[in-house]
Design a protein around this motif. Structure first.
Motif, PDB file in Angstrom:
ATOM      1  N   ASP A  72       0.852  -1.187   0.000  1.00  0.00           N
ATOM      2  CA  ASP A  72       0.000   0.000   0.000  1.00  0.00           C
ATOM      3  C   ASP A  72       0.888   1.237   0.000  1.00  0.00           C
ATOM      4  O   ASP A  72       1.558   1.535   0.983  1.00  0.00           O
ATOM      5  CB  ASP A  72      -0.901  -0.006   1.238  1.00  0.00           C
ATOM      6  CG  ASP A  72      -1.890   1.152   1.270  1.00  0.00           C
ATOM      7  OD1 ASP A  72      -1.581   2.219   0.714  1.00  0.00           O
ATOM      8  OD2 ASP A  72      -2.957   1.015   1.879  1.00  0.00           O
ATOM      9  N   GLY A  75      -2.224   4.803  -0.327  1.00  0.00           N
ATOM     10  CA  GLY A  75      -3.588   4.343  -0.544  1.00  0.00           C
ATOM     11  C   GLY A  75      -3.814   3.565  -1.813  1.00  0.00           C
ATOM     12  O   GLY A  75      -4.946   3.145  -2.083  1.00  0.00           O
ATOM     13  N   GLU A  76      -2.763   3.335  -2.603  1.00  0.00           N
ATOM     14  CA  GLU A  76      -2.889   2.579  -3.842  1.00  0.00           C
ATOM     15  C   GLU A  76      -1.981   1.350  -3.798  1.00  0.00           C
ATOM     16  O   GLU A  76      -0.963   1.337  -3.115  1.00  0.00           O
ATOM     17  CB  GLU A  76      -2.521   3.443  -5.055  1.00  0.00           C
ATOM     18  CG  GLU A  76      -3.359   4.707  -5.202  1.00  0.00           C
ATOM     19  CD  GLU A  76      -4.834   4.437  -5.455  1.00  0.00           C
ATOM     20  OE1 GLU A  76      -5.179   3.293  -5.841  1.00  0.00           O
ATOM     21  OE2 GLU A  76      -5.647   5.369  -5.279  1.00  0.00           O
ATOM     22  N   GLU A  77      -2.373   0.311  -4.551  1.00  0.00           N
ATOM     23  CA  GLU A  77      -1.615  -0.943  -4.555  1.00  0.00           C
ATOM     24  C   GLU A  77      -0.460  -0.868  -5.542  1.00  0.00           C
ATOM     25  O   GLU A  77      -0.659  -0.606  -6.729  1.00  0.00           O
ATOM     26  CB  GLU A  77      -2.536  -2.111  -4.932  1.00  0.00           C
ATOM     27  CG  GLU A  77      -1.850  -3.462  -4.912  1.00  0.00           C
ATOM     28  CD  GLU A  77      -2.823  -4.619  -5.123  1.00  0.00           C
ATOM     29  OE1 GLU A  77      -2.348  -5.706  -5.505  1.00  0.00           O
ATOM     30  OE2 GLU A  77      -4.042  -4.427  -4.918  1.00  0.00           O
ATOM     31  N   GLU A 163     -11.433  -2.847  -9.972  1.00  0.00           N
ATOM     32  CA  GLU A 163     -11.532  -1.829  -8.923  1.00  0.00           C
ATOM     33  C   GLU A 163     -12.842  -1.047  -9.010  1.00  0.00           C
ATOM     34  O   GLU A 163     -13.329  -0.532  -8.000  1.00  0.00           O
ATOM     35  CB  GLU A 163     -10.339  -0.878  -9.000  1.00  0.00           C
ATOM     36  CG  GLU A 163      -9.018  -1.527  -8.601  1.00  0.00           C
ATOM     37  CD  GLU A 163      -7.873  -0.542  -8.593  1.00  0.00           C
ATOM     38  OE1 GLU A 163      -8.131   0.673  -8.738  1.00  0.00           O
ATOM     39  OE2 GLU A 163      -6.721  -0.981  -8.454  1.00  0.00           O
ATOM     40  N   ASP A 170     -11.518  -4.042  -0.969  1.00  0.00           N
ATOM     41  CA  ASP A 170     -10.135  -3.705  -0.643  1.00  0.00           C
ATOM     42  C   ASP A 170      -9.561  -4.737   0.317  1.00  0.00           C
ATOM     43  O   ASP A 170     -10.278  -5.534   0.914  1.00  0.00           O
ATOM     44  CB  ASP A 170     -10.058  -2.320   0.010  1.00  0.00           C
ATOM     45  CG  ASP A 170     -10.207  -1.198  -1.001  1.00  0.00           C
ATOM     46  OD1 ASP A 170      -9.563  -1.283  -2.054  1.00  0.00           O
ATOM     47  OD2 ASP A 170     -10.967  -0.249  -0.724  1.00  0.00           O
ATOM     48  N   TYR A 198       0.981   2.279 -12.668  1.00  0.00           N
ATOM     49  CA  TYR A 198       0.461   3.151 -11.624  1.00  0.00           C
ATOM     50  C   TYR A 198       0.141   4.549 -12.132  1.00  0.00           C
ATOM     51  O   TYR A 198      -0.260   5.418 -11.359  1.00  0.00           O
ATOM     52  CB  TYR A 198       1.465   3.211 -10.463  1.00  0.00           C
ATOM     53  CG  TYR A 198       1.994   1.846 -10.077  1.00  0.00           C
ATOM     54  CD1 TYR A 198       1.127   0.755  -9.931  1.00  0.00           C
ATOM     55  CD2 TYR A 198       3.358   1.609  -9.904  1.00  0.00           C
ATOM     56  CE1 TYR A 198       1.592  -0.505  -9.618  1.00  0.00           C
ATOM     57  CE2 TYR A 198       3.831   0.353  -9.587  1.00  0.00           C
ATOM     58  CZ  TYR A 198       2.948  -0.696  -9.458  1.00  0.00           C
ATOM     59  OH  TYR A 198       3.429  -1.956  -9.149  1.00  0.00           O
ATOM     60  N   LYS A 200      -2.386   5.315 -13.672  1.00  0.00           N
ATOM     61  CA  LYS A 200      -3.823   5.564 -13.502  1.00  0.00           C
ATOM     62  C   LYS A 200      -4.110   6.237 -12.168  1.00  0.00           C
ATOM     63  O   LYS A 200      -5.215   6.754 -11.958  1.00  0.00           O
ATOM     64  CB  LYS A 200      -4.614   4.257 -13.627  1.00  0.00           C
ATOM     65  CG  LYS A 200      -4.236   3.186 -12.632  1.00  0.00           C
ATOM     66  CD  LYS A 200      -4.985   1.891 -12.931  1.00  0.00           C
ATOM     67  CE  LYS A 200      -4.537   0.751 -12.016  1.00  0.00           C
ATOM     68  NZ  LYS A 200      -5.223  -0.518 -12.330  1.00  0.00           N
ATOM     69  N   HIS A 201      -3.120   6.216 -11.261  1.00  0.00           N
ATOM     70  CA  HIS A 201      -3.299   6.845  -9.951  1.00  0.00           C
ATOM     71  C   HIS A 201      -2.327   7.999  -9.708  1.00  0.00           C
ATOM     72  O   HIS A 201      -2.607   8.862  -8.879  1.00  0.00           O
ATOM     73  CB  HIS A 201      -3.106   5.823  -8.836  1.00  0.00           C
ATOM     74  CG  HIS A 201      -4.038   4.659  -8.900  1.00  0.00           C
ATOM     75  ND1 HIS A 201      -5.407   4.796  -8.805  1.00  0.00           N
ATOM     76  CD2 HIS A 201      -3.801   3.333  -9.066  1.00  0.00           C
ATOM     77  CE1 HIS A 201      -5.978   3.595  -8.896  1.00  0.00           C
ATOM     78  NE2 HIS A 201      -5.037   2.700  -9.061  1.00  0.00           N
TER      79      HIS A 201
END
Length: 286
Positions: A72, A75-77, A163, A170, A198, A200-201
């Motif tokens: 984590d 807050g993102e994987e 998602e 989660d 990543y 996308k985040h």
């Protein structure tokens, strides 16, 4: 020619070929030698079988024991590869078991959501393939296909458990700093996997910050050559590798029929690491 692939999955997690079948596929490839890493999600359960099969292969196959661990980050994987690990390390495997339990809890949440929506599915439909194996969303997707709710694994993800899907849940994951230290404590080297996934985040500037902060935490490598990357993508990652002193790796992220468009060593046909990279990897890990 030396073939190189340091990112692949077996039935010990969410791949569709057993570790020995993977070695059989590798052995059939056109090359004089192969440098490989089995990197199943949150488990080392397939490595013994993989090594045993490699020792019997007619091809010269170098095995770098590995694992892919979900973390984590803000807050993102994000995923960290552990390469060259002591795969029988007790502390490593105890912690990996904890991480799999977190996956199991998420699986329960997903199944319960599906059952509440009228789906005929239970945990017994996604039981692990072998002791110590990681059970994840692809196993749920295959169950949906087997029961006729979807035609393909990808459809199951897109419609139900991505998602943005109605049944997504989660899970609690460790921070990357914790995982980097865990990998190092097991004699391994931490590598940041598929950083461009990543986007996308995170913006590119934020990816630079990610690479910087993780390198300061002990990250040593970055997956530079990966399925689907264009030359401009590789150039961006090579700049990160140079700026933060990270060594480069190459991996297809092979999953068998779960990702049918990805092949070992070549990815989607565009995975083409420079020939000298295999020698660099060999000098680091052997």
């Amino acid at each position: 020619m030396t073939l190189l692939d340091l990112h692949m999955h077996s039935t010990a997690s969410d791949g569709t070929l057993s570790p020995s079948a993977l070695i059989g596929l590798i052995s059939s490839a056109k090359g004089d030698r192969a440098v490989t890493a089995l990197t199943d999600h949150d488990t080392t359960a397939g490595i013994d079988e993989y090594i045993e099969a490699a020792e019997k292969s007619p091809m010269n196959i170098t095995v770098i024991p590995g694992v892919e661990i979900s973390t984590d980050y803000m807050g993102e994987e994000i995923h960290i590869l552990g390469l060259g690990i002591r795969w029988n390390d007790e502390n490593l495997n105890r912690r990996l078991e904890d991480f799999r339990h977190s996956r199991d809890n998420r699986n329960i949440q997903i199944i319960n959501k599906m059952k509440a929506a009228g789906f005929d599915i239970s945990l017994s439909d996604i039981h692990p393939k072998k002791r110590g194996a990681a059970v994840a969303r692809p196993d749920i997707a295959r169950a949906l296909v087997n029961k006729g709710y979807c035609k393909t694994v990808q459809e199951a993800f897109d419609r139900y458990i991505s998602e943005d899907g109605p049944f997504f849940a989660d899970r609690i994951m460790p921070g990357p700093e914790t995982v980097i230290e865990l990998i190092k404590s097991a004699g391994g080297t931490a590598v940041l996997a598929h950083i461009l996934q990543y986007r996308k985040h995170f913006s590119d500037d934020e990816l630079v910050t990610m690479a910087r902060s993780l390198s300061e935490a002990g990250l040593e490598g970055i997956e530079t050559y990966y399925s689907g990357y264009k030359s401009c993508d590789i150039a961006f990652i090579e700049e990160l590798a140079s700026e933060f002193g990270l060594f480069r790796t190459a991996g297809s992220d092979y999953h068998g029929s779960n990702k049918p468009d990805i092949s070992l060593f070549t990815g989607r046909g565009d995975l083409n690491p420079p020939p000298e990279l295999a020698d660099e990897i060999l000098s680091r890990f052997t």
